[in-house]
Write an enzyme that holds these catalytic residues in place. Structure first.
Site, PDB file in Angstrom:
ATOM      1  N   CYS A   1     -13.797 -20.855 -12.594  1.00  0.00           N
ATOM      2  CA  CYS A   1     -13.851 -21.588 -13.870  1.00  0.00           C
ATOM      3  C   CYS A   1     -12.804 -21.074 -14.846  1.00  0.00           C
ATOM      4  O   CYS A   1     -13.133 -20.508 -15.899  1.00  0.00           O
ATOM      5  CB  CYS A   1     -15.254 -21.507 -14.438  1.00  0.00           C
ATOM      6  SG  CYS A   1     -16.370 -22.410 -13.377  1.00  0.00           S
TER       7      CYS A   1
ATOM      8  N   GLU B   1       8.822   4.461   0.895  1.00  0.00           N
ATOM      9  CA  GLU B   1       7.446   4.020   0.604  1.00  0.00           C
ATOM     10  C   GLU B   1       7.309   2.504   0.686  1.00  0.00           C
ATOM     11  O   GLU B   1       6.904   1.854  -0.291  1.00  0.00           O
ATOM     12  CB  GLU B   1       7.046   4.464  -0.809  1.00  0.00           C
ATOM     13  CG  GLU B   1       7.096   5.956  -1.055  1.00  0.00           C
ATOM     14  CD  GLU B   1       6.773   6.312  -2.509  1.00  0.00           C
ATOM     15  OE1 GLU B   1       6.762   5.413  -3.369  1.00  0.00           O
ATOM     16  OE2 GLU B   1       6.544   7.490  -2.781  1.00  0.00           O
ATOM     17  N   PRO B   2       7.613   1.874   1.799  1.00  0.00           N
ATOM     18  CA  PRO B   2       7.465   0.423   1.856  1.00  0.00           C
ATOM     19  C   PRO B   2       5.995   0.018   1.942  1.00  0.00           C
ATOM     20  O   PRO B   2       5.191   0.692   2.595  1.00  0.00           O
ATOM     21  CB  PRO B   2       8.198   0.050   3.154  1.00  0.00           C
ATOM     22  CG  PRO B   2       8.074   1.254   4.016  1.00  0.00           C
ATOM     23  CD  PRO B   2       8.052   2.449   3.096  1.00  0.00           C
TER      24      PRO B   2
END
Ligand code: LLP
Length: 403
Positions: free
Chosen positions: A327, A258-259
């Site tokens: 912010c 599952e890369p």
């Protein structure tokens, strides 16, 4: 050479830019090292449909963790029979959709989940293909927050819980038990954690088989890191394959990988523009139009990405803080970064942002999501349009009683 200036001109900034050739090369490294395995791209890394389609064309399957990711796979043309569904919080609706689609397997993370999947499968008149996810009690990822295989993490099943549940699942008429899965975390920079996890996995397989319980498939998860900094030297796919061959090969099972990051991470950059240069009390701030809303990894994990001007101006290097417009004082993309002189309007590249960039972006401070562009040789195509300010409020409703 990608013409970033032309992309900025055509599509504005900030924009995620992905290189198709780099994604293909990364996929082919896995596919050629693991000829018999299913390479299930962890789509959480980058869910742009064009990126997923490109990988589907290469033959990739998918690792998904939500109904939304299942829908993305359908739209991108990834065959359901090549999809594995992981994650601790699969809802009834998501389980139903996955079973109806005919996914290869659901990776089960708890006894309660196993019971629920079996009930849903029974109601649908089918047998749910499942694997049990082992918690091998191994750490080793670059960040605490992306380490998933330790005792105490929310993922998977400890061996003492897994073994009895495996026997139960094997006997269950509504389940087709395929095997085991393991995934210990993301951005792993050495082979040792994998070696430890695979050794544990192999022990558990032998223990199960000794009890007469078949184990047909092993899902080895993802996790292979990429070099974000010069000091990083992750194992090569070849070295990783040699380890898998030694540790798992003798068990003679189907193999699933599952890369995610290793396929798309290094193939993407964020193309941003300097809005302002501000001389602060403690040094120079280079303020970009990209920030933690565009790439949250530095603020969330303390991750470091290379940041560089597209066309460096001549002059002495000076340490700068590269920040975004948000912010929050945590909106820092790079600290103490030696940069040549920069001016408002200059283009900046933030490297290795192909994984966990766009998919973790937010609209905080009402900044629309960036555009995404896929480059392939001399083609550069918009694959996700920039959000507009009206888009931001399209789902809002002001009740009549406030009119
Ligand atoms: N399989 C499972 C079950 C996973 O949870 C993951 C990643 C993968 C595969 C893919 O791992 P990879 O090969 O990409 O390392 N947002 C974080 C990364 C979180 C990854 C979570 N799971 C970051 O920006 O670093």
């Amino acid at each position: 050479m990608t013409d970033f200036a032309a992309i900025a001109q055509a599509h504005g900034t900030p924009t995620y830019v992905y290189d198709a050739a780099a994604i293909r090369a990364a996929y082919r490294a896995f596919a050629s090292a693991f000829p018999g395995a299913l390479i299930a791209y962890a789509v959480k890394s980058n869910t742009a449909l064009a990126v997923m389609r490109l990988l589907a064309r290469e033959g990739a399957g998918a690792d998904i963790v939500s109904g939304g990711e299942l829908e993305a796979c359908v739209r991108a043309g990834i065959a359901p029979g090549a999809i594995v569904f992981s994650g601790v919080g699969k809802t009834d609706a998501e389980i139903t959709a996955a079973l109806a689609a005919g996914v290869l397997q659901l990776n089960i993370e708890s006894g309660a989940e196993l019971a629920r999947i079996a009930e849903i499968a029974r109601g649908m008149g089918l047998r749910a293909p499942v694997a049990l996810r082992l918690t091998p009690d191994v750490g080793g990822a670059a960040f605490d927050q992306t380490t998933t295989g330790r005792r105490g993490d929310k993922f998977g099943l400890l061996e003492e819980d897994l073994v009895p549940l495996y026997a139960q699942a094997h006997r269950h008429p509504d389940l087709d038990l395929r095997g085991l899965s393991v995934h210990i975390g993301s951005q792993i920079l050495s082979l040792e954690p994998f070696a430890a996890a695979f050794a544990r996995l192999a022990e558990v397989v032998q223990r199960l088989r000794a009890q007469g319980l078949p184990v047909r498939a092993l899902d080895l998860g993802g996790g292979l890191g990429i070099p974000y900094e010069d000091v990083h030297a992750p194992p090569s796919v070849r070295d990783y394959e040699a380890l898998v061959r030694r540790a798992i090969g003798p068990l003679d099972t189907e193999i699933i990988l599952e890369p995610g990051r290793a396929l798309v991470g290094a193939a993407g950059v964020i193309l941003a523009r300097v809005v302002r240069v501000k001389e602060g009390a403690s040094g120079r701030f280079v303020v970009l139009d990209a920030g933690m809303n565009t790439l949250v990894r530095p603020a969330l994990y303390g991750a470091r990405h290379r940041v560089e001007p597209l066309a460096p101006r001549p002059g002495p290097l000076e340490p700068c803080a590269v920040v975004g417009p948000i912010c929050e004082s945590s909106d820092v993309l790079a600290r103490d970064l030696p940069l040549p002189p920069v001016e408002a309007g200059d283009l900046i590249l933030i490297r290795d942002a192909g994984a966990h960039g766009a998919c973790l972006a937010s609209t905080y401070n009402a900044h629309p999501l960036p555009a995404e562009v896929l480059v392939d040789g001399d083609k550069a195509s918009l694959i996700r349009a920039r959000q507009t300010v009206p888009d931001l409020f399209a789902r809002d409703r002001v009740p009549a009683w406030l009119a």
